[in-house]
Design a protein around this motif. Structure first.
Motif, short mmCIF file in Angstrom:
data_model
loop_
_atom_site.label_atom_id
_atom_site.label_comp_id
_atom_site.label_asym_id
_atom_site.label_seq_id
_atom_site.Cartn_x
_atom_site.Cartn_y
_atom_site.Cartn_z
N GLY A 1 55.05 63.72 43.30
CA GLY A 1 54.52 64.01 41.81
C GLY A 1 55.81 64.51 41.00
O GLY A 1 57.14 64.40 41.50
N SER A 2 55.70 64.76 39.83
CA SER A 2 56.88 65.36 38.99
C SER A 2 56.30 65.99 37.75
O SER A 2 55.16 65.93 37.69
N VAL A 3 57.25 66.61 37.06
CA VAL A 3 57.02 67.17 35.77
C VAL A 3 57.10 65.99 34.87
O VAL A 3 58.18 65.11 35.02
N ARG A 4 56.22 65.92 34.09
CA ARG A 4 56.32 64.36 33.12
C ARG A 4 57.27 64.68 31.62
O ARG A 4 57.27 66.00 31.30
N ILE A 5 57.72 63.71 31.27
CA ILE A 5 58.51 63.74 29.91
C ILE A 5 57.29 63.96 29.02
O ILE A 5 56.29 63.08 28.81
N HIS A 6 57.38 64.80 27.93
CA HIS A 6 56.24 64.77 26.89
C HIS A 6 56.85 65.15 25.46
O HIS A 6 55.97 65.12 24.57
N LYS A 7 58.18 64.85 25.52
CA LYS A 7 58.91 64.73 24.16
C LYS A 7 59.66 63.39 23.91
O LYS A 7 59.94 62.80 24.78
N SER A 8 59.05 62.94 22.68
CA SER A 8 59.56 61.42 22.40
C SER A 8 60.94 61.24 22.57
O SER A 8 61.25 60.19 22.90
N ASP A 9 61.88 62.30 22.01
CA ASP A 9 63.12 62.06 22.00
C ASP A 9 63.75 61.85 23.39
O ASP A 9 64.80 61.09 23.63
N ILE A 10 63.09 62.50 24.39
CA ILE A 10 63.65 62.40 25.80
C ILE A 10 63.18 61.25 26.41
O ILE A 10 63.95 60.37 27.09
N GLN A 11 61.99 60.82 26.00
CA GLN A 11 61.51 59.58 26.47
C GLN A 11 62.24 58.23 26.10
O GLN A 11 62.59 57.37 26.64
N ALA A 12 62.63 58.59 24.73
CA ALA A 12 63.36 57.34 24.12
C ALA A 12 64.70 57.00 24.83
O ALA A 12 65.44 55.96 25.12
N LYS A 13 65.39 58.40 25.07
CA LYS A 13 66.77 58.28 25.80
C LYS A 13 66.40 57.85 27.35
O LYS A 13 67.50 57.01 27.53
N ILE A 14 65.52 58.09 28.00
CA ILE A 14 65.27 57.33 29.51
C ILE A 14 65.23 56.09 29.03
O ILE A 14 65.77 55.24 30.06
N PHE A 15 64.42 55.63 28.32
CA PHE A 15 63.97 54.05 28.07
C PHE A 15 65.62 53.44 27.61
O PHE A 15 65.72 52.20 28.27
N GLU A 16 66.34 53.91 26.83
CA GLU A 16 67.58 53.58 26.73
C GLU A 16 68.44 53.29 27.66
O GLU A 16 69.21 52.14 28.00
N LEU A 17 68.52 54.40 28.59
CA LEU A 17 69.25 54.29 29.81
C LEU A 17 68.92 53.29 30.86
O LEU A 17 69.67 52.63 31.56
N LEU A 18 67.50 53.03 30.75
CA LEU A 18 66.77 52.08 31.83
C LEU A 18 67.07 50.43 31.15
O LEU A 18 66.60 49.51 31.88
N GLY A 19 67.47 50.73 30.03
CA GLY A 19 67.69 49.34 29.34
C GLY A 19 66.38 48.67 28.85
O GLY A 19 66.29 47.43 28.81
N ILE A 20 65.46 49.56 28.45
CA ILE A 20 64.16 49.20 27.97
C ILE A 20 64.21 49.22 26.67
O ILE A 20 64.60 50.24 25.95
N SER A 21 64.19 48.22 25.92
CA SER A 21 64.13 48.04 24.47
C SER A 21 63.06 48.81 23.71
O SER A 21 61.98 49.11 24.24
#
Length: 583
Positions: free
Chosen positions: A480-500
């Motif tokens: 399991g994990s602690v989840r991302i609940h903030k939009s700016d952090i989630q957007a940054k992770i998607f960017e690093l993963l190459g998810i447009s």
């Protein structure tokens, strides 16, 4: 039909009239008196059909054969002196039958019920017969009680059981989805869930605070002994919670589950970081029932005169040289056997495997000529060698060395027969990397909704996540994990993963939309119920703890699934099957 189960009666019931139901486990004709071992889910009891007591019952007993379904009514009596069976729970009593009914006959069975040597494919084809074994019933009884225990603990901690959809949207989480075509929406597909991950996070946004579910999950992936295409998870999620909260509840639940099997486990469980697990055991699911920890020796090998080793040792960021001590190995294994170990590690990409033997006069072996005496002594000290020990060395690219030396550690323990069968060693593995690189592409090690610990580092492989796995005896029970609940952090992770942005909206838009309306901090975990029961029951395969499992080729031999469907069904689903070209 029934007043008691077979083993629900004993000496205190002598003289009691009972009605028992079940299957004929065996029958014997002893000079006109017929003895039948009747079996139900609880076990066996002996029936006696004597013509002197009841002619009609004896006549029917003459027709009985193995696995016939019968109902027997009669009176309990003590067995005669010297005729008791100490191997049976009911070995001191028997039932004298005065009424016998054959409810159903049985054809000759394809295998003997309690024969442990039956081919697994035959067992799975006739799974309903395999399930008649008492051992199988006890396994599923344990599974039932363990599941109830988990539910009770989670209920006591304020969790609410909620069912999430089985027909959902395809959002690949690492494995292939099982797809279900829609008749109403031609050309479109549902997917069976790989986990309830996104829905349980939405429940946290919905204010449910604490959720759990005994959930069916589906993954279209290559199978192993501990995998099935459909499996069961104990899934949970908590709002306003961190890693410590999840671990505390998880340990309480596992303690209750193991108690149902009569096993007392000690909490809290030890913890190690992912990095420590890989460096010492070559695995993120280490078996801690035995030691055999690996030791770094790059600095020593960097000083040796062997150019291959010294070159490898010069780049400690990319490479590793690991030493693995085998206690008393010089007296256990011959030189020929130790040379053969090299063939084992080569199967996993190793270019070789070196070793030293520690004798009275010091370290011996073909590699010693490349080292100064002081460096050889440092190897002895660092590996804590005793006379008779052997130390093996693996060298090369870091992840490769971790992998083959980790496998070799397990292989060596098996060869030495030092793995205790009756011990349960739990460990939490924490601080997993957020990302991993495969074929030049950056991927999320767990999933893209895992909260990172540190995003302000240059090397993405150094980014850690707040993720945790629980491991038992070298098997991952849950993660399991602690989840991302903030939009700016989630957007940054998607960017690093190459998810447009477009791809993120297409796959996860409903979750991202929900996060705009006040998502609480939340964390969770999922446990593999099948794996827990496999270890707790001592079963060799996960298939032994699933009532109707698939084979390693994802087939159900009982129902012959998967199977073809008729053309009319395909037409309704807007599907046309093309004939596969033979290669």
């Amino acid at each position: 039909m029934r007043t008691d189960y077979c083993t629900g009666i004993d000496e205190k019931d002598i003289g009691k009239e009972v009605s028992l139901c079940g299957w004929v486990n065996s029958y014997r004709d002893h000079g006109g008196v017929i003895f039948i071992d009747l079996r139900d889910r609880s076990g066996l009891v002996q029936l006696v059909c004597d013509p002197a007591d009841n002619v009609e019952a004896h006549k029917i007993a003459n027709e009985v054969r193995d696995e016939y379904v019968i109902i027997a009514k009669g009176k309990i009596r003590a067995r005669g002196e010297g005729l008791e069976n100490p191997n049976l729970k009911t070995g001191k009593i028997e039932v004298v039958v005065d009424e016998l009914t054959i409810e159903n006959a049985s054809e000759a069975l394809p295998f003997v019920i309690n024969d442990e040597k039956v081919n697994e494919e035959i067992r799975l084809k006739y799974r309903y017969l395999d399930l008649r074994k008492h051992k199988m019933f006890e396994t599923f009884k344990l599974r039932s009680k363990a599941t109830i225990a988990a539910r009770n603990v989670l209920d006591a901690h304020g969790f609410l059981e909620v069912e999430t959809p089985v027909l959902t949207k395809s959002t690949p989480e690492g494995a292939r989805d099982y797809l279900v075509p829609s008749r109403v929406h031609g050309g479109e597909f549902y997917a069976l869930p790989q986990s309830p991950q996104l829905f349980k996070q939405l429940l946290m946004v919905g204010g449910f605070d604490r959720y759990f579910q005994v959930a069916k999950c589906f993954r279209d992936e290559d199978l192993r002994a501990d995998r099935q295409p459909e499996f069961t998870q104990i899934d949970m999620e908590m709002s306003f919670a961190d890693q410590e909260d999840v671990i505390k509840v998880s340990e309480a639940m596992l303690e209750a589950i193991f108690k149902e099997a009569g096993v007392e486990i000690q909490t809290p469980f030890p913890r190690i970081t992912y990095k420590e697990a890989m460096e010492k055991y070559g695995s993120d699911k280490p078996d801690l029932r035995y030691d055999l920890a690996m030791v770094d020796v790059e600095d020593i090998f960097a000083r040796c005169s062997n150019e291959i080793f010294s070159t490898i040792a010069s780049d400690t960021k990319k490479n590793r040289i690991k030493a693995l001590k085998c206690p008393n190995g010089d007296n256990i294994f011959s030189k020929r056997q130790m040379k053969g170990f090299e063939d084992y590690v080569r199967k996993f990409g190793a270019s070789g495997l070196g070793y030293f033997q520690y004798k009275e006069e010091g370290l011996k072996g073909p590699l010693t000529k490349f080292f100064e005496e002081s460096d050889l002594q440092e190897i002895v000290d660092r590996c804590d060698l005793k006379v008779g020990d052997v130390v093996f060395f693996g060298a090369g690219e870091k992840k490769l060395v971790w992998d083959y030396m980790g496998r070799f550690r397990i292989f060596l323990a098996e060869q030495m027969d030092i793995i205790p069968e009756d011990r349960f060693e739990f460990v939490w593995v924490v601080d997993f990397p957020m990302f991993e690189v495969e074929e030049g592409k950056i991927k999320a090690m767990h999933h893209p909704f895992t909260m990172p610990k540190n995003l302000d580092v240059e090397d993405l492989e150094e980014v850690e996540s707040i993720a945790y796995d629980i491991v038992l005896n070298g098997v991952e029970l849950g993660g399991g994990s602690v989840r991302i609940h903030k939009s700016d952090i989630q957007a940054k992770i998607f960017e690093l993963l190459g998810i447009s942005d477009e791809e993120a909206q297409e796959k996860f838009g409903f979750l991202l939309e929900a996060f705009k309306y006040g998502a609480p901090p939340h964390a969770g975990i999922a446990f593999g119920l099948d794996r827990i029961i496999m270890l707790l029951s001592g079963s060799e395969s996960i298939r032994d703890v699933i009532a109707f499992p698939k084979t390693q080729r994802a087939q159900c031999l009982l129902t012959q699934a998967p199977s073809g469907v008729d053309g009319e069904q395909l037409k309704e689903l807007s599907i046309r099957i093309r004939e596969m070209k033979k290669v």
